[in-house]
Each structure stands twice: as C-alpha cells, then as structure tokens.
Design a protein around this motif. Sequence first.
Motif, PDB file in Angstrom:
ATOM      1  N   GLY A 127       6.542   3.443   6.214  1.00 42.47           N
ATOM      2  CA  GLY A 127       6.173   4.092   4.959  1.00 42.47           C
ATOM      3  C   GLY A 127       4.684   3.964   4.701  1.00 42.47           C
ATOM      4  N   ILE A 128       4.319   4.197   3.453  1.00 46.11           N
ATOM      5  CA  ILE A 128       2.911   4.231   3.040  1.00 46.11           C
ATOM      6  C   ILE A 128       2.683   3.079   2.072  1.00 46.11           C
ATOM      7  CG2 ILE A 128       1.181   5.602   1.821  1.00 46.11           C
ATOM      8  CD1 ILE A 128       2.869   8.109   2.728  1.00 46.11           C
ATOM      9  N   SER A 129       1.839   2.125   2.468  1.00 47.14           N
ATOM     10  CA  SER A 129       1.541   0.972   1.606  1.00 47.14           C
ATOM     11  C   SER A 129       0.097   1.077   1.153  1.00 47.14           C
ATOM     12  CB  SER A 129       1.790  -0.335   2.359  1.00 47.14           C
ATOM     13  OG  SER A 129       1.099  -0.343   3.597  1.00 47.14           O
ATOM     14  N   ILE A 130      -0.109   0.941  -0.152  1.00 49.10           N
ATOM     15  CA  ILE A 130      -1.444   1.145  -0.729  1.00 49.10           C
ATOM     16  C   ILE A 130      -1.825  -0.053  -1.587  1.00 49.10           C
ATOM     17  CG2 ILE A 130      -2.936   2.657  -2.091  1.00 49.10           C
ATOM     18  CD1 ILE A 130      -0.796   4.879  -1.692  1.00 49.10           C
ATOM     19  N   LYS A 131      -2.922  -0.690  -1.225  1.00 50.68           N
ATOM     20  CA  LYS A 131      -3.458  -1.802  -2.020  1.00 50.68           C
ATOM     21  C   LYS A 131      -4.518  -1.259  -2.969  1.00 50.68           C
ATOM     22  CE  LYS A 131      -5.454  -6.118  -2.462  1.00 50.68           C
ATOM     23  NZ  LYS A 131      -4.818  -7.334  -3.007  1.00 50.68           N
ATOM     24  N   VAL A 132      -4.436  -1.643  -4.224  1.00 50.31           N
ATOM     25  CA  VAL A 132      -5.446  -1.265  -5.211  1.00 50.31           C
ATOM     26  C   VAL A 132      -6.419  -2.431  -5.378  1.00 50.31           C
ATOM     27  CG1 VAL A 132      -5.868  -0.583  -7.606  1.00 50.31           C
ATOM     28  CG2 VAL A 132      -3.855   0.284  -6.395  1.00 50.31           C
ATOM     29  N   GLY A 133      -7.704  -2.146  -5.185  1.00 51.05           N
ATOM     30  CA  GLY A 133      -8.738  -3.152  -5.394  1.00 51.05           C
ATOM     31  C   GLY A 133      -9.008  -3.977  -4.153  1.00 51.05           C
ATOM     32  N   PRO A 134      -9.927  -4.954  -4.290  1.00 51.21           N
ATOM     33  CA  PRO A 134     -10.351  -5.746  -3.135  1.00 51.21           C
ATOM     34  C   PRO A 134      -9.337  -6.836  -2.779  1.00 51.21           C
ATOM     35  CG  PRO A 134     -11.479  -6.497  -5.101  1.00 51.21           C
ATOM     36  CD  PRO A 134     -10.630  -5.334  -5.523  1.00 51.21           C
ATOM     37  N   GLY A 135      -9.587  -7.490  -1.669  1.00 48.68           N
ATOM     38  CA  GLY A 135      -8.752  -8.628  -1.275  1.00 48.68           C
ATOM     39  C   GLY A 135      -7.974  -8.337  -0.013  1.00 48.68           C
ATOM     40  N   GLU A 136      -7.647  -9.440   0.662  1.00 49.47           N
ATOM     41  CA  GLU A 136      -6.910  -9.340   1.917  1.00 49.47           C
ATOM     42  C   GLU A 136      -5.531  -8.734   1.669  1.00 49.47           C
ATOM     43  OE1 GLU A 136      -5.664 -12.627   5.002  1.00 49.47           O
ATOM     44  OE2 GLU A 136      -7.646 -13.054   4.139  1.00 49.47           O
ATOM     45  N   THR A 137      -5.050  -7.941   2.601  1.00 47.29           N
ATOM     46  CA  THR A 137      -3.751  -7.292   2.398  1.00 47.29           C
ATOM     47  C   THR A 137      -3.161  -6.849   3.726  1.00 47.29           C
ATOM     48  OG1 THR A 137      -2.612  -5.520   1.226  1.00 47.29           O
ATOM     49  CG2 THR A 137      -4.795  -4.997   2.066  1.00 47.29           C
ATOM     50  N   CYS A 138      -1.835  -6.696   3.745  1.00 45.24           N
ATOM     51  CA  CYS A 138      -1.208  -6.068   4.910  1.00 45.24           C
ATOM     52  C   CYS A 138      -0.963  -4.590   4.644  1.00 45.24           C
ATOM     53  CB  CYS A 138       0.065  -6.810   5.313  1.00 45.24           C
ATOM     54  SG  CYS A 138       1.436  -6.625   4.167  1.00 45.24           S
ATOM     55  N   ALA A 139      -1.398  -4.087   3.491  1.00 51.28           N
ATOM     56  CA  ALA A 139      -1.231  -2.652   3.207  1.00 51.28           C
ATOM     57  C   ALA A 139      -2.076  -1.827   4.164  1.00 51.28           C
ATOM     58  CB  ALA A 139      -1.623  -2.353   1.762  1.00 51.28           C
ATOM     59  N   THR A 140      -1.606  -0.624   4.460  1.00 48.03           N
ATOM     60  CA  THR A 140      -2.303   0.246   5.408  1.00 48.03           C
ATOM     61  C   THR A 140      -3.448   1.001   4.744  1.00 48.03           C
ATOM     62  OG1 THR A 140      -0.143   0.567   6.410  1.00 48.03           O
ATOM     63  CG2 THR A 140      -1.893   2.009   7.173  1.00 48.03           C
ATOM     64  N   TYR A 141      -3.286   1.283   3.461  1.00 49.68           N
ATOM     65  CA  TYR A 141      -4.275   2.102   2.759  1.00 49.68           C
ATOM     66  C   TYR A 141      -4.803   1.342   1.551  1.00 49.68           C
ATOM     67  CZ  TYR A 141      -1.983   5.603   5.613  1.00 49.68           C
ATOM     68  OH  TYR A 141      -1.462   6.289   6.670  1.00 49.68           O
ATOM     69  N   ARG A 142      -5.952   1.812   1.060  1.00 40.60           N
ATOM     70  CA  ARG A 142      -6.546   1.140  -0.092  1.00 40.60           C
ATOM     71  C   ARG A 142      -7.158   2.141  -1.062  1.00 40.60           C
ATOM     72  NH1 ARG A 142      -8.441  -4.380  -0.530  1.00 40.60           N
ATOM     73  NH2 ARG A 142      -8.357  -4.582   1.717  1.00 40.60           N
ATOM     74  N   LEU A 143      -6.992   1.856  -2.350  1.00 43.98           N
ATOM     75  CA  LEU A 143      -7.721   2.546  -3.409  1.00 43.98           C
ATOM     76  C   LEU A 143      -8.537   1.484  -4.132  1.00 43.98           C
ATOM     77  CD1 LEU A 143      -4.800   4.830  -4.622  1.00 43.98           C
ATOM     78  CD2 LEU A 143      -6.973   5.639  -3.673  1.00 43.98           C
ATOM     79  N   ASP A 144      -9.776   1.828  -4.506  1.00 42.61           N
ATOM     80  CA  ASP A 144     -10.721   0.792  -4.925  1.00 42.61           C
ATOM     81  C   ASP A 144     -10.454   0.192  -6.298  1.00 42.61           C
ATOM     82  OD1 ASP A 144     -12.105   0.844  -2.603  1.00 42.61           O
ATOM     83  OD2 ASP A 144     -13.559   2.355  -3.278  1.00 42.61           O
ATOM     84  N   SER A 145      -9.744   0.914  -7.148  1.00 41.74           N
ATOM     85  CA  SER A 145      -9.646   0.467  -8.542  1.00 41.74           C
ATOM     86  C   SER A 145      -8.452   1.127  -9.219  1.00 41.74           C
ATOM     87  CB  SER A 145     -10.924   0.884  -9.290  1.00 41.74           C
ATOM     88  OG  SER A 145     -11.035   2.298  -9.270  1.00 41.74           O
ATOM     89  N   VAL A 146      -8.158   0.659 -10.431  1.00 44.86           N
ATOM     90  CA  VAL A 146      -7.128   1.284 -11.263  1.00 44.86           C
ATOM     91  C   VAL A 146      -7.497   2.758 -11.516  1.00 44.86           C
ATOM     92  CG1 VAL A 146      -6.151   1.271 -13.613  1.00 44.86           C
ATOM     93  CG2 VAL A 146      -6.378  -0.875 -12.336  1.00 44.86           C
ATOM     94  N   GLU A 147      -8.790   3.018 -11.712  1.00 42.24           N
ATOM     95  CA  GLU A 147      -9.239   4.405 -11.960  1.00 42.24           C
ATOM     96  C   GLU A 147      -8.983   5.271 -10.720  1.00 42.24           C
ATOM     97  OE1 GLU A 147     -11.137   1.621 -12.594  1.00 42.24           O
ATOM     98  OE2 GLU A 147     -10.531   1.728 -14.706  1.00 42.24           O
ATOM     99  N   ALA A 148      -9.254   4.711  -9.535  1.00 39.17           N
ATOM    100  CA  ALA A 148      -9.016   5.464  -8.289  1.00 39.17           C
ATOM    101  C   ALA A 148      -7.522   5.716  -8.100  1.00 39.17           C
ATOM    102  CB  ALA A 148      -9.586   4.692  -7.103  1.00 39.17           C
ATOM    103  N   ALA A 149      -6.700   4.753  -8.488  1.00 40.72           N
ATOM    104  CA  ALA A 149      -5.248   4.933  -8.387  1.00 40.72           C
ATOM    105  C   ALA A 149      -4.795   6.036  -9.339  1.00 40.72           C
ATOM    106  CB  ALA A 149      -4.532   3.621  -8.705  1.00 40.72           C
ATOM    107  N   ALA A 150      -5.389   6.067 -10.535  1.00 40.87           N
ATOM    108  CA  ALA A 150      -5.035   7.113 -11.512  1.00 40.87           C
ATOM    109  C   ALA A 150      -5.443   8.485 -10.993  1.00 40.87           C
ATOM    110  CB  ALA A 150      -5.701   6.820 -12.855  1.00 40.87           C
ATOM    111  N   ALA A 151      -6.609   8.574 -10.350  1.00 30.65           N
ATOM    112  CA  ALA A 151      -7.079   9.862  -9.807  1.00 30.65           C
ATOM    113  C   ALA A 151      -6.175  10.322  -8.668  1.00 30.65           C
ATOM    114  CB  ALA A 151      -8.522   9.726  -9.331  1.00 30.65           C
ATOM    115  N   TRP A 152      -5.745   9.375  -7.839  1.00 29.91           N
ATOM    116  CA  TRP A 152      -4.816   9.698  -6.736  1.00 29.91           C
ATOM    117  C   TRP A 152      -3.486  10.211  -7.288  1.00 29.91           C
ATOM    118  CZ3 TRP A 152      -0.291   6.770  -5.987  1.00 29.91           C
ATOM    119  CH2 TRP A 152       0.433   7.084  -4.831  1.00 29.91           C
TER     120      TRP A 152
END
Length: 248
Positions: free
Chosen positions: A211-236
């Motif tokens: 599936g599609i795993s998305i981490k919001v914001g900085p920090g180590e993660t096993c998610a494949t994708y990242r959005l930089d902030s709550v605002e970026a998540a809202a835009a997505w």
Amino acid sequence: MHAPLPAVTPSRTAFFFDLDGTLADFCLRPEDVRIAAQPLADLAALADLSGALAVVSGRALSEIDRLIAPLAVPAAGVHGVERRDANGTVHRLPPEELPPPELAGRLERALAAFAGAFVEDKGAALALHYRGAPTHARAVLAIAQAAVVRHPQLRLQPGKFVVELKPARADKGRAITAFLDEAPFAGRTPLFIGDDRTDEAGFAVVNAARGISIKVGPGETCATYRLDSVEAAAAWLRDLVCPGTPPV
Ligand SMILES: [Mg+2]
C-alpha cells in the motif's frame, strides 16, 4: 529519500487517517486541537468518494467523533485499543489488559511535582503529556517506565511530548489489519497517513500489503512517502477530492 506521491484512485483505496499532527496542528492541551474547515470538508468528501475511509488515532473514539463531527466514519481509537467497524460494532480489549483504574490517580500525584505536565485519562490508555514542561521529559519518562514494570499488561508508546501507557496487545498496525479483513476495506490498496512513532506500526502493515504509507513532517520513518507538514497534508487531501485545485 522519499519518492513523489503516487496517483491515488479513491474508489480502489482503503484510506486510514491519523488526526493529530497529520490533519491538525498540536496544541498545549489535546482538547484545544481543531481540524480546519477545509481539510475537514475534504475528509468528508473523500469518505463519500471512496466509501472506505477510517480514522486511526491515539484519541479515544468519543474524542475522534467530536473532532471530525458531523462526519461519522469507522475508527480505531487509543492506538487501536478500541475499534469501531463499518457496521458500528465497537471492539474492545478485555478489562484485564487495560490500565487498572487506580493508576491514573497515582500518575497524577507523581506528575504533580512537574508544573506543565499532566495525565490524560483515556480509559483504555493513560497519556503523560509534557508539551508544557519539556525540560521534565526524562522524569516523566521514568515515571511511565516504573508504571509499566508494575503493570506488565501495559507498554510504553512514546509520541511528541507525550508518553502513553497502553495495552501491550494493541497498536495501529493491528487495527489497520483488522479493517483490511472486513468490508468495505478488504481487497483495496491501503493508504495510511500519520506523523508520529505510534504510526510506524501502521506504516509497516501498509507497506507489507503493498500500500501507500505517508509520513507527515520530519523524523525517521518506515513510510515510503512524505509530506512536509500538516498544511502539505491538507493540500494533498484537497487535490485528492478536487484534482488540480491550487492550494488555498
Ligand atoms: Mg498523530
């Protein structure tokens, strides 16, 4: 390195959303957190469009419902300790796996020495918040650690300026797995978006299911994708329900 976000077909996707730090910014006290009107409207539109959308949060179910009202969707609360399926049936752990009733009071007394730190009693979990007392992080953590030694049915769940004591047998990954075994989620590509350490178990389950795993914001993660902030998540999210809309 994180890849650009893939195209998502709502009707073939099972959506799992964390709330705090993902769709809403943090506040000193969790009861002051609000989801902005646009992302909340977009979440409702996506729930309609997809037909398979659940919230997977560290909050209790009642708090999730309050935060997303008037939207009502399947949800896993308290990191998966309680789960309301698409039929409205709530699945809970047996009482012997939960924090004993007297523990909240004991932790409150222990935290009284640290101004700005407080206990949030979620019933099925206890959250020790120290956003207002960041210099006391180690002391708060030590109190939490001592409690799990005394109560082996519990585990520590560290988060952003919070450490929680939650039942060992519950995590967000297990909650997502349970949803994926049921209609309307079964057979779809899972997508989970979250921001904190408790979300890693969810990312792992979603990755294993391709599936599609998305981490919001900085920090180590096993998610494949990242959005930089709550605002970026809202835009997505905006773009998912209204493709091509410029960000507001
Ligand atoms: Mg979060």
